[in-house]
Scaffold this motif. Structure first.
Motif, mmCIF file in Angstrom:
data_model
loop_
_atom_site.group_PDB
_atom_site.id
_atom_site.type_symbol
_atom_site.label_atom_id
_atom_site.label_comp_id
_atom_site.label_asym_id
_atom_site.label_seq_id
_atom_site.Cartn_x
_atom_site.Cartn_y
_atom_site.Cartn_z
ATOM 1 N N ASN A 30 -3.235 -12.494 -12.150
ATOM 2 C CA ASN A 30 -3.311 -11.298 -12.751
ATOM 3 C C ASN A 30 -4.975 -10.050 -13.598
ATOM 4 N N LEU A 31 -5.775 -11.544 -13.425
ATOM 5 C CA LEU A 31 -6.675 -9.864 -13.695
ATOM 6 C C LEU A 31 -8.197 -10.427 -13.095
ATOM 7 N N SER A 32 -9.028 -9.633 -13.018
ATOM 8 C CA SER A 32 -10.200 -10.109 -12.354
ATOM 9 C C SER A 32 -11.675 -10.239 -13.337
ATOM 10 N N GLU A 47 -13.471 -6.554 -32.139
ATOM 11 C CA GLU A 47 -13.152 -6.402 -33.913
ATOM 12 C C GLU A 47 -11.753 -7.224 -33.504
ATOM 13 N N SER A 48 -11.423 -5.752 -32.066
ATOM 14 C CA SER A 48 -9.202 -5.762 -31.885
ATOM 15 C C SER A 48 -8.803 -7.143 -30.863
ATOM 16 N N TYR A 49 -10.006 -8.233 -31.008
ATOM 17 C CA TYR A 49 -8.939 -9.240 -30.468
ATOM 18 C C TYR A 49 -9.615 -10.318 -30.855
ATOM 19 N N TYR A 50 -10.731 -10.710 -31.689
ATOM 20 C CA TYR A 50 -11.469 -11.485 -32.221
ATOM 21 C C TYR A 50 -11.359 -11.773 -33.802
ATOM 22 N N SER A 51 -11.136 -12.007 -34.135
ATOM 23 C CA SER A 51 -10.820 -11.968 -36.128
ATOM 24 C C SER A 51 -11.996 -12.504 -36.450
ATOM 25 N N ALA A 168 -6.219 -8.903 -24.738
ATOM 26 C CA ALA A 168 -5.909 -7.496 -24.776
ATOM 27 C C ALA A 168 -6.106 -7.242 -23.508
ATOM 28 N N VAL A 169 -7.040 -7.055 -22.672
ATOM 29 C CA VAL A 169 -6.758 -6.559 -21.219
ATOM 30 C C VAL A 169 -5.695 -6.712 -20.460
ATOM 31 N N ALA A 170 -5.522 -7.809 -20.812
ATOM 32 C CA ALA A 170 -3.891 -8.151 -19.887
ATOM 33 C C ALA A 170 -2.636 -6.663 -20.137
#
Length: 174
Positions: A30-32, A47-51, A168-170
């Protein structure tokens, strides 16, 4: 039969011929590739999804989006990395997205230099799935040390990156 694409390696960075190699891959429904590209290409989202990344700045382009030939700097794995985008192909209906940069440790000398080739492949698959592949080869003293560490910190760090990217994309899509 379906054949998946692979990373294109420059001379001196072929896996198995370098001091360290990390390969991480997930396939998500369900992602492209276009969805994922938006979050990978825009470094202000990293930085919002990888520390394990911070202090991203660009030298020869405005940013925060990557582009062919862009020179940028960021901190990761405790190293200040200077990088140049050497492969930049957004996804199309018939081709996967390809992104790669050559990076080196800022301030390193010839005897302790860390050089990397970090590549990404975002590939649409059948039945509404996307393949997110990231691989990195490294040369240098620090690369040799990481290769001898169990578990390899590059494997764990890059897994966090691709898992965070997909989540993050989902989340944005829901």
């Amino acid at each position: 039969m379906y054949t998946m694409n692979e990373i294109i390696w420059p001379k001196g960075y072929l896996p198995g011929k370098t001091d360290n190699f990390a390969s991480n891959e997930i396939i998500v429904a369900n992602l492209s590739a276009a969805d994922v590209w938006e979050y990978l290409n825009d470094t202000s989202k990293w930085e919002s999804y990888y520390s394990n990344v911070d202090t991203i700045r660009f030298h020869n382009v405005k940013g925060p989006e990557l582009s062919q030939g862009a020179h940028f700097r960021f901190n990761t794995f405790g190293f200040p990395i200077e990088a140049e985008v050497v492969e930049y192909e957004p996804p199309t209906a018939n081709k996967p997205a390809r992104l790669a940069w050559h990076g080196w440790e800022e301030g390193s000398t010839e005897s302790d230099a860390l050089h990397v080739h970090h590549a990404w492949l975002l590939e649409d698959l059948s039945e509404g799935r996307v393949r997110i592949l990231t691989q990195e080869t490294q040369n240098g003293k620090a690369a040799k040390e990481m290769a001898e560490t169990t578990p390899n910190p590059m494997i764990n760090g890059h897994q966090e990156w691709i898992d965070g990217l997909a989540k993050a994309v989902a989340k944005k899509r829901s």
